[in-house]
Design an enzyme around this catalytic site. Structure first.
Site, PDB file in Angstrom:
ATOM      1  N   ARG A 218       0.848  -1.181  -0.012  1.00 21.27           N
ATOM      2  CA  ARG A 218      -0.041   0.022  -0.086  1.00 21.27           C
ATOM      3  C   ARG A 218       0.883   1.309   0.047  1.00 21.27           C
ATOM      4  NH1 ARG A 218      -4.959  -1.281  -1.330  1.00 21.27           N
ATOM      5  NH2 ARG A 218      -6.034   0.150  -0.288  1.00 21.27           N
ATOM      6  N   GLU A 247      -2.153   8.155  -4.614  1.00 22.66           N
ATOM      7  CA  GLU A 247      -3.053   7.830  -5.863  1.00 22.66           C
ATOM      8  C   GLU A 247      -4.209   8.469  -6.339  1.00 22.66           C
ATOM      9  OE1 GLU A 247      -3.007   3.563  -6.016  1.00 22.66           O
ATOM     10  OE2 GLU A 247      -1.235   3.237  -5.488  1.00 22.66           O
ATOM     11  N   HIS A 264      -0.034   0.573  -9.618  1.00 19.55           N
ATOM     12  CA  HIS A 264      -0.711  -0.203  -8.881  1.00 19.55           C
ATOM     13  C   HIS A 264      -1.434  -1.452  -9.666  1.00 19.55           C
ATOM     14  CE1 HIS A 264      -3.343  -0.035  -4.809  1.00 19.55           C
ATOM     15  NE2 HIS A 264      -2.949  -1.337  -5.266  1.00 19.55           N
TER      16      HIS A 264
END
Length: 363
Positions: A218, A247, A264
């Site tokens: 993360r 993000e 991601h």
């Protein structure tokens, strides 16, 4: 019944069609609203009973208070976008998909290792050894990584057994002895082992072997400004970043500095997506007291893939080495080149990610 679903969850059309038929057979019509996860609003869920999301939908009181939602399913391993204490207090059942893309992330990490170093010569430190970290450790063993260190204090305290042939190590040991440090923890901000900025300036200062740092966990697990300072000072030799703070508005300086930078998508193999969708629909079936008979399969690779092969143009052949096959199936440098060329399309690159398989299965 109404279901609201993130329209970027793959392979959902077939299962939802099957669900509609099952509910129709017992006299219950089904309404489905599919929207971009970041655009789901309280008005959308007010009369919905089930909400199926990914990480872009924050599920808390501001979205769900006074709604009819009784089940929230996130088609992801991580669930820090769910306000679980509030959901529990509100009597809203919630589920995630633990382990759904573990082998996909392991494929990503091992492909990055093969693309950037000689795996047999390195010590790999894995921080976080849940479903994903364990899969990374096992895959690293298969590609011949020289030495593997594992750090997961909660699991160690539970006397959980590490993968075969390995042992638990302290965080200090991982930081001081690893040539590559890869993170696979959830993002937590409290409790005995919070992971927010787990790798910060103090952690980077402990590093002795100028390691490569991989974050496919993360974004907030790594303090990105501290990482940039560590790159500048030489405490860290390279960064491979798949998950980012803020993000999709990612740190452009870190994007430029990272040797591999991806949007991601470490867990975005078709196989991992199928697992997530299958687990999500299983949760829906359980909630609705329906049989879990959904037919969900990953698309096969087209025949021309055997000719296209890797970026170097090497065709597929059955006697490839493990390393050759790893990069033939997935070379993360392709995704990195796309993101570096167009960081503003971060979300579009995730939403329209090309077919990637973990196995050779030709149509």
């Amino acid at each position: 019944m109404k279901i609201v679903v993130d329209d970027k969850i793959p392979y959902m059309l077939g299962p939802l069609t099957q669900l509609r038929e099952m509910l129709a057979a017992r006299g219950e019509p089904l309404q489905v609203l599919a929207k971009s996860g970041g655009d789901i609003q309280p008005v959308d869920v007010r009369d919905a009973e089930i909400l199926i999301v990914r990480t872009r939908t924050r599920c808390d009181a501001s979205l769900l208070e006074d709604s009819a939602v009784r089940l929230v399913v996130t088609a992801t391993i991580g669930y820090d976008h769910l306000d679980t204490p509030w959901l529990d207090a509100a009597g809203i059942r919630w589920t995630n998909c633990p382990g759904c893309n573990a082998t996909s992330v392991a494929q990503y990490v091992c492909s990055c290792l093969i693309a950037t170093c000689s795996p047999s010569d390195i010590t790999l430190g894995i921080i976080g050894v849940g479903h994903v970290g364990r899969a990374v450790a096992c895959a690293a063993q298969k590609i011949g990584v020289g030495r593997i260190l594992l750090n997961d204090p909660p699991l160690e305290q539970q006397h959980a057994a590490p993968p075969s042939g390995l042992r638990w190590s302290s965080l200090t040991e991982v930081l001081t002895e690893s040539d590559v440090v890869t993170l696979h923890t959830p993002l937590t901000v409290d409790g005995p082992y919070p992971t927010l900025h787990l790798l910060d300036a103090e952690a980077f200062a402990q590093m002795r072997r100028q390691p490569t740092v991989i974050n496919a966990a993360r974004g907030g697990v790594v303090d990105e400004e501290a990482l940039l300072h560590a790159l500048d000072s030489g405490k860290v030799s390279a960064a491979i970043i798949d998950t980012w703070e803020g993000e999709p508005a990612i740190n452009l300086t870190l994007l430029e500095r990272a040797v591999i930078a991806t949007p991601h998508i470490a867990g975005y193999s078709a196989d991992g997506k199928v697992n997530a969708t299958r687990m999500s629909m299983a949760a829906v079936a359980d909630y609705l007291h329906l049989p879990d008979t959904f037919d969900i399969h990953a698309p096969r690779l087209p025949h021309f893939a055997t000719e296209v092969g890797s970026p170097a143009g090497a065709p597929y052949h059955s006697d490839m080495s493990a390393a050759e096959l790893q990069l033939w199936l997935y070379d993360p440098r392709r995704d990195s080149a796309r993101l570096k060329a167009s960081p503003a399309t971060f979300e579009a690159q995730r939403g329209h990610y090309p077919l990637r398989r973990e196995v050779v299965e030709l149509a």
